[in-house]
Design a protein around this motif. Sequence first.
Motif, mmCIF file in Angstrom:
data_model
loop_
_atom_site.group_PDB
_atom_site.id
_atom_site.type_symbol
_atom_site.label_atom_id
_atom_site.label_comp_id
_atom_site.label_asym_id
_atom_site.label_seq_id
_atom_site.Cartn_x
_atom_site.Cartn_y
_atom_site.Cartn_z
ATOM 1 N N ASP A 1 0.729 -1.085 0.072
ATOM 2 C CA ASP A 1 0.015 -0.022 0.135
ATOM 3 C C ASP A 1 0.876 1.350 0.004
ATOM 4 O O ASP A 1 2.062 1.192 0.239
ATOM 5 N N ILE A 2 0.079 2.414 -0.279
ATOM 6 C CA ILE A 2 0.685 3.687 -0.253
ATOM 7 C C ILE A 2 -0.064 4.488 0.666
ATOM 8 O O ILE A 2 -1.509 4.580 0.176
ATOM 9 N N CYS A 3 0.059 5.060 1.877
ATOM 10 C CA CYS A 3 -0.994 5.788 2.711
ATOM 11 C C CYS A 3 -2.275 4.791 2.730
ATOM 12 O O CYS A 3 -3.318 5.605 2.546
ATOM 13 N N GLY A 4 -2.379 3.645 2.845
ATOM 14 C CA GLY A 4 -3.560 2.974 3.241
ATOM 15 C C GLY A 4 -4.298 2.481 2.025
ATOM 16 O O GLY A 4 -5.250 1.951 2.077
ATOM 17 N N ASN A 5 -3.967 2.692 0.776
ATOM 18 C CA ASN A 5 -4.387 2.514 -0.381
ATOM 19 C C ASN A 5 -3.932 1.375 -1.083
ATOM 20 O O ASN A 5 -2.455 1.426 -1.374
ATOM 21 N N PHE A 6 -4.528 0.072 -0.747
ATOM 22 C CA PHE A 6 -3.837 -1.224 -1.139
ATOM 23 C C PHE A 6 -4.181 -1.482 -2.512
ATOM 24 O O PHE A 6 -5.132 -1.487 -3.153
ATOM 25 N N PHE A 7 -3.087 -2.116 -2.957
ATOM 26 C CA PHE A 7 -2.990 -2.621 -4.547
ATOM 27 C C PHE A 7 -2.334 -3.718 -4.667
ATOM 28 O O PHE A 7 -1.731 -4.562 -3.920
ATOM 29 N N THR A 8 -2.554 -4.599 -5.659
ATOM 30 C CA THR A 8 -2.356 -5.738 -6.174
ATOM 31 C C THR A 8 -0.937 -5.517 -6.729
ATOM 32 O O THR A 8 -0.445 -4.259 -7.112
ATOM 33 N N ILE A 9 -0.202 -6.841 -7.119
ATOM 34 C CA ILE A 9 0.962 -6.935 -7.764
ATOM 35 C C ILE A 9 1.001 -6.046 -9.047
ATOM 36 O O ILE A 9 2.111 -5.707 -9.514
ATOM 37 N N THR A 10 -0.180 -6.291 -9.753
ATOM 38 C CA THR A 10 -0.103 -5.436 -11.119
ATOM 39 C C THR A 10 -0.537 -4.029 -10.988
ATOM 40 O O THR A 10 -0.526 -3.370 -11.830
ATOM 41 N N GLY A 11 -0.635 -3.284 -9.800
ATOM 42 C CA GLY A 11 -0.941 -2.075 -9.384
ATOM 43 C C GLY A 11 -2.267 -1.580 -9.327
ATOM 44 O O GLY A 11 -2.780 -0.360 -9.032
#
Length: 326
Positions: free
Chosen positions: A250-260
């Motif tokens: 994540d970046i500041c609590g925005n979680f993302f997958t390995i593809t972004g």
Amino acid sequence: KVITLSISQEHRYYLKLKALYYLYEEGYTQTEIAKQLNISRVTLSRLLEEAKAEGMIKFEIVDVRGAMKTLQLEEKLRQRFGLQDIKLVDCSGADTDTFTRKIGSEAASYFEQLVHNNMKIGLTWGRTLNSMIENLPPNKNIRDIHVYTLVGGSSQSVDFQPNILAQHLIDKYNGHATILTAPFMCQSKELCSAIKEEPTIASILKASHNLDVTLVGIGEAPVRDADHLSDYPFDTATINELVDAEAAGDICGNFFTITGELCNTTLKNRIISIDIRDLPEHKRVIGVGGGEKKVRSILGALNGHYLHALITDVQTAEKVLELADA
């Protein structure tokens, strides 16, 4: 009088050789050489290009500190993911504290070259960002910087209190901060939406689009059935939901997958922070972090094009490329 007539091949060769001698043996500037040879700067540039094409110049880079392999790795990553810049530091054999300090120190050196008067700086949180700020030498000649925090406060840990990090950054220079005075996570999406619409909060989130530089930490991937994730206030059920959504980091609590791609979870609408989907439109986003636990998260951030520059360690960078090629 400057020569403007055509030059014979024999004399042209002589001028090229003499220009190279003055440039590389005597250390003259190109302006001085042009004056010495009684030719224009344009003609000199053409002669030097010809000399290069004809093989009259041979360069050899002598890597006295053995840094070429790291430089080549940086360039490979930069081109692979379309980064503006990347800086790697060797952290082999370092314990956790030393590891964080070395990346933080490298990030501080990098930021020193960028910071200037009246700069608008966006700041998230994290241990490595905190280390970066700690390693910055005070410079009171830098004035009127404006620091914006881009995420609500998460816990009592200094590393995850962006308002404290912002104050520490301002203490190094001269300026002021605009703080996102809000919790990191809300109990409901309705409450989160209402807080984001509050005029002060809304103005900060809007101002984040016009920053000169945005400094972001990169969070590690969640692990199933864990009872904590860094200093986030998540319970095991929330962590498992993130795992089920294939969260890589994540970046500041925005979680993302390995593809972004952003993870679609119940947490998504309960976080007070910027929307990282806007980061590609920022002027310069610098991601800071590294380590075995952040290989997947860094790859996800790169695939999502959330970063313009990355500061990490050599070992993590190698594993990111291996995973990308898998």
